[in-house]
Design a protein around this motif. Structure first.
Motif, PDB file in Angstrom:
ATOM      1  N   ARG A 103       0.816  -1.208   0.000  1.00 20.20           N
ATOM      2  CA  ARG A 103       0.000   0.000   0.000  1.00 20.20           C
ATOM      3  C   ARG A 103       0.854   1.264   0.000  1.00 20.20           C
ATOM      4  NH1 ARG A 103      -2.993  -1.480   5.354  1.00 20.20           N
ATOM      5  NH2 ARG A 103      -0.853  -2.230   5.621  1.00 20.20           N
ATOM      6  N   GLY A 104       2.155   1.073   0.038  1.00 18.12           N
ATOM      7  CA  GLY A 104       3.005   2.244   0.184  1.00 18.12           C
ATOM      8  C   GLY A 104       4.006   2.420  -0.935  1.00 18.12           C
ATOM      9  N   ALA A 105       4.754   3.535  -0.846  1.00 22.32           N
ATOM     10  CA  ALA A 105       5.873   3.803  -1.743  1.00 22.32           C
ATOM     11  C   ALA A 105       7.129   3.833  -0.879  1.00 22.32           C
ATOM     12  CB  ALA A 105       5.693   5.145  -2.442  1.00 22.32           C
ATOM     13  N   PHE A 106       8.201   3.225  -1.378  1.00 21.07           N
ATOM     14  CA  PHE A 106       9.422   3.133  -0.592  1.00 21.07           C
ATOM     15  C   PHE A 106      10.601   3.690  -1.368  1.00 21.07           C
ATOM     16  CE2 PHE A 106       8.200   0.527   3.065  1.00 21.07           C
ATOM     17  CZ  PHE A 106       6.915   0.175   2.688  1.00 21.07           C
ATOM     18  N   ALA A 158      -3.890   5.244  -7.203  1.00 13.52           N
ATOM     19  CA  ALA A 158      -3.454   5.804  -8.476  1.00 13.52           C
ATOM     20  C   ALA A 158      -3.348   7.319  -8.412  1.00 13.52           C
ATOM     21  CB  ALA A 158      -4.395   5.372  -9.591  1.00 13.52           C
ATOM     22  N   GLU A 159      -4.206   7.928  -7.625  1.00 16.59           N
ATOM     23  CA  GLU A 159      -4.206   9.380  -7.462  1.00 16.59           C
ATOM     24  C   GLU A 159      -2.871   9.857  -6.918  1.00 16.59           C
ATOM     25  OE1 GLU A 159      -6.764  10.802  -8.663  1.00 16.59           O
ATOM     26  OE2 GLU A 159      -5.900  12.784  -8.300  1.00 16.59           O
ATOM     27  N   PHE A 160      -2.370   9.132  -5.950  1.00 21.29           N
ATOM     28  CA  PHE A 160      -1.092   9.457  -5.308  1.00 21.29           C
ATOM     29  C   PHE A 160       0.028   9.407  -6.337  1.00 21.29           C
ATOM     30  CE2 PHE A 160       1.752   9.826  -1.757  1.00 21.29           C
ATOM     31  CZ  PHE A 160       2.857   9.072  -2.090  1.00 21.29           C
ATOM     32  N   VAL A 161       0.009   8.317  -7.130  1.00 22.86           N
ATOM     33  CA  VAL A 161       1.062   8.159  -8.134  1.00 22.86           C
ATOM     34  C   VAL A 161       0.989   9.261  -9.168  1.00 22.86           C
ATOM     35  CG1 VAL A 161       2.040   6.635  -9.880  1.00 22.86           C
ATOM     36  CG2 VAL A 161       1.100   5.680  -7.790  1.00 22.86           C
ATOM     37  N   LYS A 162      -0.236   9.603  -9.528  1.00 22.00           N
ATOM     38  CA  LYS A 162      -0.410  10.634 -10.541  1.00 22.00           C
ATOM     39  C   LYS A 162       0.126  11.962 -10.041  1.00 22.00           C
ATOM     40  CE  LYS A 162      -4.032  13.112 -12.686  1.00 22.00           C
ATOM     41  NZ  LYS A 162      -5.353  13.397 -12.252  1.00 22.00           N
ATOM     42  N   LEU A 195       3.151  17.638  -3.242  1.00 20.42           N
ATOM     43  CA  LEU A 195       3.680  16.302  -3.015  1.00 20.42           C
ATOM     44  C   LEU A 195       4.948  16.079  -3.834  1.00 20.42           C
ATOM     45  CD1 LEU A 195       2.558  13.945  -1.327  1.00 20.42           C
ATOM     46  CD2 LEU A 195       1.699  12.969  -3.434  1.00 20.42           C
ATOM     47  N   SER A 196       4.824  16.422  -5.114  1.00 16.13           N
ATOM     48  CA  SER A 196       5.952  16.204  -6.006  1.00 16.13           C
ATOM     49  C   SER A 196       7.121  17.095  -5.625  1.00 16.13           C
ATOM     50  CB  SER A 196       5.504  16.474  -7.442  1.00 16.13           C
ATOM     51  OG  SER A 196       6.590  16.312  -8.305  1.00 16.13           O
TER      52      SER A 196
END
Lengths: 654, 231
Positions: free
Chosen positions: A538-541, A559-563, A588-589
């Motif tokens: 569920r996360g990004a590392f 997907a929203e987070f990744v976008k 965020l970016s």
């Protein structure tokens, strides 16, 4: 009443020397010189002297940079030539040694292209030499020029280089003759030779064969031969280069075999460095290459240097490990050494017992500074001598031990199988823990527990990480031979902190960190144990080994987070390998890029390229991340627990 | 053409600057090492205080040294014997003019060797102007009658620098030429602790005669007493 001291002993052997009349000073009641605090050489651990004429064989050399660039089809296709030319041009103002700095260029494919950079010209003149069997230098002067005088010509050359060879379809590379020609131009003065190579040397002497493709050679006695230079040309050239004070830095770019093992020999014996950019493509790796090249050109450099380390009575240095040419058993010749290099030495106790309480080590570097002054930099260190072995163990430095073990292991791979090199690492760890255990075996009843001092608690872990490192892991299928060689060269020169980070990189959860608001300002990335079970889908590392970043995106990450983080393309496309990490227009970016920037700035010597990876994306996931999670049992290697059990069993065997 | 250029301080022979050589002429860069050692001998001789002529040419097969001394600085160049002396001295005058623009006090107080190494950029620029003897500029210099080069003495190098000095320098230079002799192990001139001690010297020169005299007097008195009984 004060006593006068007419004799002194240097902090090396207890020999008495007379104090020269003009250096005399009275002592205080403690027996210390009254003027010790005013004299840096008597009170500071690091001192630099201006060297008198006896320490020079010629007037101090000016900083000199010579660029040897492969302009064959591969270099044009991957965009290397353009990035190199642009980076060099933007670094011209920051090259050390103004106004004496010298510069020169030589490009080559199947012929050699020399450039007349005379200051009275408006455009550089190119001269082509096609005679490869006996290369000659077409001009006695002006191939190597003073940068300030010929600045406009140099800039004109760098501007036109990419377009000059844009249409070049020549695939041959006369590396050997080009190297010889560069040597002939540089040999009078010395300096740094930067070689940019994108393909296997194919023409003229020094051409290399396609070897290293044969999996059957692994596990046999001939295995190590692919890790060393087959053609004696390379070691001989390296010896000649060092003799004339030339250091080689090799920049290699390729998606195919270029025999880094042979080419890197040039860097190894001249005190230089190998930069390897596999599958280089300008639009992806431009920042990394550009940053590292600029660093190479502008960092503090010591020219025409030699280094020697001395120690007190009772100890003796036996071996030296790093990139240099060893002269007369204890003198390291370093044609051009810089602030990012580290050297390791092994010492041995002599037969005579050490009776002193302290032993001193002193390392001296005789060099020419970029400002044209001959200097001697001296570092002196006092180390206590203990009589209790246990006390020595309790003060052991794991970092230094691992650094030395890694260099010994890399050197072992040049003459033995990978398996044997790994075995020796384990053996050394086992032996040292055995000795420690024996200190307590008499007094205490030791059950089947592993006994170790606090200072060495991470030694087995780093030992395991070392066995799993790119240079030493597995066999044929586990690493491309060029990557293995490049990793080996790298490990021979980096300092301890950098090495420890490389062996046990940091893994942190990124999504929670990025989503935390500004009020949590003090929050920092928490390091996690290097194990795949810590990777939450569920996360990004973020994985950082000091040389690269890997940004791993879990399968169930919104997907929203990744976008937001990486853009629309990242969210939708299945293949993330060609996607650069660019700042998107949101908080965020921006925070992500700021974090990466902070991490990159921790060490200016290297620039971490950020690889994007989605969970399940094979085979990239394995090679980029999973095989580097050292605590895991993966692909036939031991996990941390199994490794500790192995060690414990072997320690108890004797 | 001009091969080697060296600039040193006259008072002690301290090297101040030297021209940069790019390309090894023929294949013997070591040839120039030999001539540079000779130049150093020359600097040493000039620093010994004998105020010789301020300009001279010294022939040394197959080249020739030309030097000028001005304001306590000596400028030496090594040229082919066929290179016009007039141009060589014009070259040295140009060098002297440029070097003279530098701060005089810095030159006098310089303690580090090659303190003015940055001047090699200027030496290079001026040297380039004198490379081709047939340029307009150089031809006009050659034809300029005002500069009287005939008055400058020419000698053989070996005449001026005696053979003893030559030999000593060669031994020292072979030691220094090995580039890995970086850190000298022991001083070559170890002073004898006994012979050179100042205390011993004092004892020998001042006290010995006095003690000797007293001893002789005592012996005489004793002899008198012994031979003639009570005094």
């Amino acid at each position: 009443m004060c006593t006068l001291q007419k004799q002194h002993s240097a902090n090396g052997p207890p020999l008495l020397n007379d104090v020269a009349g003009e250096y005399f000073a009275p002592l205080d009641i403690n027996g210390r010189r009254r003027d010790a605090d005013e004299r840096p050489e008597l009170s500071k651990g690091s001192v630099e002297f201006v060297a008198p004429t006896e320490y020079m064989v010629r007037p101090p050399m000016p900083p000199l940079y010579f660029f040897l660039i492969d302009v064959s089809l591969s270099s044009i296709r991957n965009g290397m030539l353009k990035v190199a030319a642009e980076t060099i041009k933007s670094s011209l103002d920051k090259l050390p040694g103004f106004p004496r700095t010298q510069i020169g260029f030589l490009t080559f494919d199947s012929a050699l292209h020399f450039y007349n950079l005379k200051s009275s010209l408006t455009q550089p003149q190119m001269m082509v030499v096609a005679d490869l069997d006996d290369p000659f230098v077409p001009l006695p002067d002006d191939l190597l020029v003073n940068l300030s005088d010929s600045r406009h010509v140099v800039e004109a050359l760098l501007d036109s280089l990419p377009s000059m060879f844009e249409e070049n379809t020549n695939i041959e590379s006369a590396f050997g003759p080009a190297l010889k020609a560069a040597f002939m131009v540089m040999s009078q003065l010395g300096g740094k030779l930067l070689i940019f190579q994108s393909t296997l040397p194919s023409l003229g002497f020094g051409r290399l064969k396609l070897r290293g493709d044969d999996p059957r050679i692994y596990g046999t006695d001939k295995e190590h031969t692919i890790r060393i230079a087959e053609d004696p040309f390379y070691k001989q050239m390296a010896a000649d280069l060092t003799k004339y004070q030339i250091a080689v830095n090799l920049y290699a770019f390729s998606d195919r075999y270029t025999d880094i093992a042979s080419l890197g020999t040039l860097a190894k014996y001249t005190g230089g460095e190998v930069y390897y950019y596999p599958s280089f493509h300008a639009n992806l790796y431009k920042e990394k290459f550009s940053h590292e090249l600029a660093r190479d050109l502008t960092r503090e450099t010591a020219w025409e240097a030699v280094m020697r380390i001395r120690c007190g009575k009772g100890v003796r240095f036996t071996t030296y490990h790093g990139h240099f040419m060893l002269r007369s058993s204890d003198l390291l010749a370093l044609p051009a050494v810089d602030c990012d290099k580290a050297f390791a030495m092994q010492l041995t106790l002599e037969d005579t017992l050490m009776t002193t309480q302290t032993v001193y080590f002193q390392v001296a570097l005789l060099y020419t500074s970029s400002s044209g002054e001959r200097r001697i930099r001296v570092h002196t260190m006092a180390v206590p001598v203990v009589t209790d072995l246990g006390e020595m163990y309790r003060n052991a430095d794991t970092g230094a031990i691992i650094c030395l073990l890694s260099r010994l292991a890399i050197e072992k791979t040049l003459s033995h199988k990978l398996e044997e090199a790994r075995h020796v690492i384990q053996l050394r760890i086992v032996r040292s823990l055995q000795e420690y255990r024996n200190l307590f075996a008499v007094q205490h009843r030791l059950s089947g527990r592993l006994i170790y001092p606090e200072s060495l608690k991470l030694l087995p872990l780093y030992g395991l990480a070392l066995c799993k490192s790119l240079a030493l892991r597995g066999g044929f299928a586990d690493a491309h031979i060029d990557e293995r060689s490049a990793a080996g060269f790298n490990m021979m020169i980096i300092p301890i902190k950098k090495l420890l980070k490389l062996l046990y990189p940091s893994l942190s959860r990124l999504d929670e960190y990025l989503l935390k608001g500004e009020d949590d300002g003090k929050a920092s990335l928490q390091r996690l144990v290097l194990s795949a079970e810590r990777l939450d889908p569920r996360g990004a590392f973020l994985y950082d080994d000091g040389f690269r970043f890997v940004l791993w995106l879990g399968k169930v990450l919104p997907a929203e987070f990744v976008k937001n983080l990486l853009g629309v393309e990242a969210a939708n496309s299945p293949d993330l390998s060609k996607l650069p990490v660019i700042e998107q227009n949101n908080e965020l970016s921006r925070k992500l890029l700021a974090t990466l920037k902070t991490l990159r700035e921790r060490d200016p010597a290297f620039y971490q390229h950020c690889y994007l990876l989605r969970q399940g994306e094979q085979p990239r996931e394995g090679s980029l991340l999973l095989f580097n999670l050292v605590e895991d049992q993966i692909a036939g290697t031991s996990g941390y627990v199994e490794w500790l059990l192995q060690i414990q069993r072997q320690v108890q065997q004797k | 053409m001009v091969k080697v250029t060296m600039i040193a301080r006259v008072s002690d022979g301290l090297p101040l600057a030297e021209g940069l050589e790019h390309f090894r002429e023929l294949n013997n860069g070591s040839d120039f090492e030999f001539y540079k050692q000779k130049a150093k001998l020359l600097f040493n001789k000039l620093s010994l205080g004998e105020p010789g002529p301020s300009r001279m040419s010294l022939r040394i097969e197959p080249y020739c040294f030309h030097y000028i001394m001005e304001d306590g600085v000596c400028y030496i160049t090594l040229c082919d014997q066929s290179y016009p002396r007039k141009l060589a001295f014009h070259y040295l005058e140009d060098l002297q003019r440029e070097f003279g623009k530098l701060d005089r006090s810095k030159i006098e107080t310089a303690s580090k060797p090659y303190a003015f190494i940055k001047f090699d950029v200027v030496i290079q620029r001026i040297r380039k102007l004198y490379l081709d003897t047939r340029t307009q500029r150089n031809l006009s210099k050659l034809n300029n009658d005002q500069y009287k080069v005939q008055q400058i003495i020419t000698r053989e190098f070996n005449e001026v620098i005696g053979s003893d000095e030559n030999k000593n320098a060669e031994d020292a230079s072979t030691n220094l030429m090995i580039s890995n002799r970086a850190l000298p192990r022991l001083s070559n001139d170890i002073e004898s602790a006994i012979r050179d001690s100042k205390v011993m010297e004092k004892v020998a020169l001042k006290w010995m005669p006095a003690i000797a005299l007293v001893t002789v007097i005592c012996i005489l008195i004793w002899a008198r007493v012994a031979l003639w009984g009570v005094m």
